[in-house]
Design a protein around this motif. Structure first.
Motif, PDB file in Angstrom:
ATOM      1  N   ARG A   4       0.854  -1.192   0.000  1.00 20.47           N
ATOM      2  CA  ARG A   4       0.000   0.000   0.000  1.00 20.47           C
ATOM      3  C   ARG A   4       0.880   1.228   0.000  1.00 20.47           C
ATOM      4  O   ARG A   4       1.867   1.293   0.723  1.00 20.47           O
ATOM      5  CB  ARG A   4      -0.867   0.021   1.258  1.00 20.47           C
ATOM      6  CG  ARG A   4      -1.715  -1.219   1.418  1.00 20.47           C
ATOM      7  CD  ARG A   4      -2.552  -1.144   2.683  1.00 20.47           C
ATOM      8  NE  ARG A   4      -3.935  -0.845   2.370  1.00 20.47           N
ATOM      9  CZ  ARG A   4      -4.804  -1.766   1.984  1.00 20.47           C
ATOM     10  NH1 ARG A   4      -4.452  -3.019   1.844  1.00 20.47           N
ATOM     11  NH2 ARG A   4      -6.052  -1.422   1.722  1.00 20.47           N
ATOM     12  N   SER A   6       0.570   5.112   0.805  1.00 21.68           N
ATOM     13  CA  SER A   6      -0.259   6.237   1.230  1.00 21.68           C
ATOM     14  C   SER A   6       0.117   7.465   0.415  1.00 21.68           C
ATOM     15  O   SER A   6       1.279   7.673   0.094  1.00 21.68           O
ATOM     16  CB  SER A   6      -0.040   6.528   2.717  1.00 21.68           C
ATOM     17  OG  SER A   6      -0.687   5.545   3.477  1.00 21.68           O
ATOM     18  N   GLU A  42      -5.136   6.144  -1.199  1.00 19.05           N
ATOM     19  CA  GLU A  42      -3.904   5.366  -1.330  1.00 19.05           C
ATOM     20  C   GLU A  42      -3.868   4.671  -2.679  1.00 19.05           C
ATOM     21  O   GLU A  42      -4.861   4.623  -3.392  1.00 19.05           O
ATOM     22  CB  GLU A  42      -3.828   4.313  -0.215  1.00 19.05           C
ATOM     23  CG  GLU A  42      -5.011   3.387  -0.186  1.00 19.05           C
ATOM     24  CD  GLU A  42      -4.875   2.278   0.872  1.00 19.05           C
ATOM     25  OE1 GLU A  42      -3.794   2.143   1.452  1.00 19.05           O
ATOM     26  OE2 GLU A  42      -5.848   1.541   1.063  1.00 19.05           O
ATOM     27  N   ARG A  43      -2.705   4.131  -2.971  1.00 17.28           N
ATOM     28  CA  ARG A  43      -2.555   3.294  -4.159  1.00 17.28           C
ATOM     29  C   ARG A  43      -2.057   1.935  -3.723  1.00 17.28           C
ATOM     30  O   ARG A  43      -1.458   1.787  -2.671  1.00 17.28           O
ATOM     31  CB  ARG A  43      -1.565   3.926  -5.135  1.00 17.28           C
ATOM     32  CG  ARG A  43      -2.189   5.042  -5.956  1.00 17.28           C
ATOM     33  CD  ARG A  43      -1.486   5.186  -7.302  1.00 17.28           C
ATOM     34  NE  ARG A  43      -0.194   5.827  -7.189  1.00 17.28           N
ATOM     35  CZ  ARG A  43      -0.020   7.146  -7.137  1.00 17.28           C
ATOM     36  NH1 ARG A  43      -1.060   7.958  -7.172  1.00 17.28           N
ATOM     37  NH2 ARG A  43       1.187   7.641  -7.066  1.00 17.28           N
ATOM     38  N   ILE A  44      -2.340   0.932  -4.558  1.00 21.97           N
ATOM     39  CA  ILE A  44      -1.849  -0.417  -4.282  1.00 21.97           C
ATOM     40  C   ILE A  44      -1.068  -0.901  -5.495  1.00 21.97           C
ATOM     41  O   ILE A  44      -1.489  -0.699  -6.629  1.00 21.97           O
ATOM     42  CB  ILE A  44      -3.011  -1.401  -4.005  1.00 21.97           C
ATOM     43  CG1 ILE A  44      -3.838  -0.960  -2.794  1.00 21.97           C
ATOM     44  CG2 ILE A  44      -2.475  -2.802  -3.763  1.00 21.97           C
ATOM     45  CD1 ILE A  44      -4.989  -1.902  -2.494  1.00 21.97           C
ATOM     46  N   TYR A  63     -11.474   0.571  -7.797  1.00 24.05           N
ATOM     47  CA  TYR A  63     -10.068   0.803  -8.082  1.00 24.05           C
ATOM     48  C   TYR A  63      -9.887   1.377  -9.481  1.00 24.05           C
ATOM     49  O   TYR A  63     -10.371   0.808 -10.454  1.00 24.05           O
ATOM     50  CB  TYR A  63      -9.297  -0.515  -7.984  1.00 24.05           C
ATOM     51  CG  TYR A  63      -9.535  -1.257  -6.682  1.00 24.05           C
ATOM     52  CD1 TYR A  63      -8.724  -1.035  -5.573  1.00 24.05           C
ATOM     53  CD2 TYR A  63     -10.602  -2.151  -6.550  1.00 24.05           C
ATOM     54  CE1 TYR A  63      -8.955  -1.699  -4.369  1.00 24.05           C
ATOM     55  CE2 TYR A  63     -10.839  -2.818  -5.360  1.00 24.05           C
ATOM     56  CZ  TYR A  63     -10.016  -2.588  -4.271  1.00 24.05           C
ATOM     57  OH  TYR A  63     -10.248  -3.238  -3.094  1.00 24.05           O
TER      58      TYR A  63
END
Lengths: 242, 242
Positions: A4, A6, A42-44, A63
């Motif tokens: 993850r 942030s 956030e990004r994954i 997403y």
DNA sequence: CGTGAAATTGACTTCTCTCAACTAGCGTGG
DNA sequence: CCACGCTAGTTGAGAGAAGTCAATTTCACG
């Protein structure tokens, strides 16, 4: 779980993302676009072959694909697989789950992929007082239904060669919208995955590619494709002919 | 246009309708159900074979079926037809259009049919301050996607006999939910319409019915069906086997 | 440079469609 | 009420499309 990331204030946010005119904030004006910065926290990162979410998981977010690509697929008890979509950057995964409480499909990365996370409860909270966001969710739902219906038509009425031609043209068009060449690209999925999408076996897909190449409609070498005769492919796909 | 029936106070409304536990107000408690009386202002009668709405029409409402049945279908430029659903009383038509500004499909009555009209702007107005109604719209959208995905799986991975078995079982189950016999019913659609739904020709459908009858899985005479061996049909459909 | 996964190709089988003939049932009008 | 004609459904024969199984080939990767 996946890595993850942030988003700090200086990270790329929706308001500064190159893809914002295609992705979650599509059609939202620059005033409201900042609302998405609030939602997308956030990004994954999903490595190639890994799963973003499983069928049956509680739906927590939708997403937006920032880079890479994702396939979604349904699996039944017997292990049979139906791929329901291949998603590219700027496209949104998980809408079917957003409408439900659990995910209806599996989402798997076709290559190393990065997605922006919009949590459902945040979306709902913001949507409640920003009509543009509400409208956007409706648009995304509608797109999802259209995509699914298009696939139904392909599987229901098109013959194998028409399905494959339509598939190539569809990819071509979506890549063009991202600024890539519409006539030359790399397939991120295997013959088997294409087959599982189009309701064909991998051998049939392979044979059709070979035939299209023999007929000078395309050139293909492994996963690199070149569409040589777009008009003919269009005619073949039967989508537009009268 | 079709015969419109304005609902007077003494007409059957959602709050007094037998179908309210299945239809638009599903899962909404008795306090909120009266909100639907506010939204559902009229009913429309559609004679057999007539169209409730056309693909491309501006979407004005969603429709709960009060009696009769409806098919929805997509038509392409070449006139090829893909039936996308057969809807029974208590089920809702037009959700795909509700999410869009125009209708994605045609809706045609399979028999004389009566539908309750919930206008989109009324729905939106009520939904804005009644979360239950909002939730309900989301549920209906989700159902629509599930239905469409189920059809994708049927067309993509099932063989003809499995498709037809699954089709019969699905009808059986939905009729049972309405209080009808799950094992004996009348098909409201022709062999051709079944074929256009399942991606088969009418001949194949007819042959499969004959074969199922020969194998004592069903009895069929014209449009009257009797399911004689539900377990075997289930196994055949491949939906549940391990 | 060797190994394994992915892709290609061929031979053969099977499923579904197409075309055609025929039958059953329904509604209409005499 | 019957006869006619029309539509829907059934059935058969043959063709064609796609699947299966198997043998290679290609390529990516260690």
């Amino acid at each position: 779980m996946h890595k993850r990331i942030s988003l700090s204030p200086e990270s790329t946010r929706c308001s500064t993302c190159m893809l914002n005119s295609l992705c979650l904030p599509l059609g939202i004006n620059s005033n409201d676009i900042s609302k998405f910065d609030e939602v997308v926290s956030e990004r994954i990162r999903i490595p190639k072959g890994e799963t973003l979410f499983h069928q049956g998981d509680r739906s927590v977010a939708i997403y937006g694909i920032r880079s890479g690509s994702i396939k979604t697929q349904l699996e039944d008890a017997t292990g049979q697989v139906q791929v329901t979509g291949f998603l590219l950057p700027g496209e949104v995964v998980g809408i079917d789950g957003f409408l439900n409480t659990t995910q209806l499909s599996n989402a798997i990365a076709l290559e190393d992929t990065e997605v922006c996370v919009a949590r459902i409860d945040d979306m709902d909270r913001v949507a409640a007082h920003v009509p543009a966001v509400q409208h956007q969710l409706r648009r995304l739902s509608s797109e999802e239904i259209k995509r699914s219906q298009q696939l139904v038509v392909a599987l229901g009425v098109l013959r194998s060669e028409q399905r494959l031609a339509a598939f190539l043209l569809n990819l071509s068009q979506r890549l063009a919208a991202l600024g890539y060449s519409p006539s030359e690209f790399v397939l991120r999925m295997s013959r088997e995955e294409i087959g599982n999408y189009l309701g064909l076996t991998l051998e049939t897909v392979s044979r059709l590619f070979s035939r299209f190449a023999r007929e000078n409609l395309i050139r293909i070498h492994q996963r690199e494709v070149q569409l040589l005769d777009l008009p003919m492919l269009r005619q073949l796909s039967g989508v537009d002919c009268g």
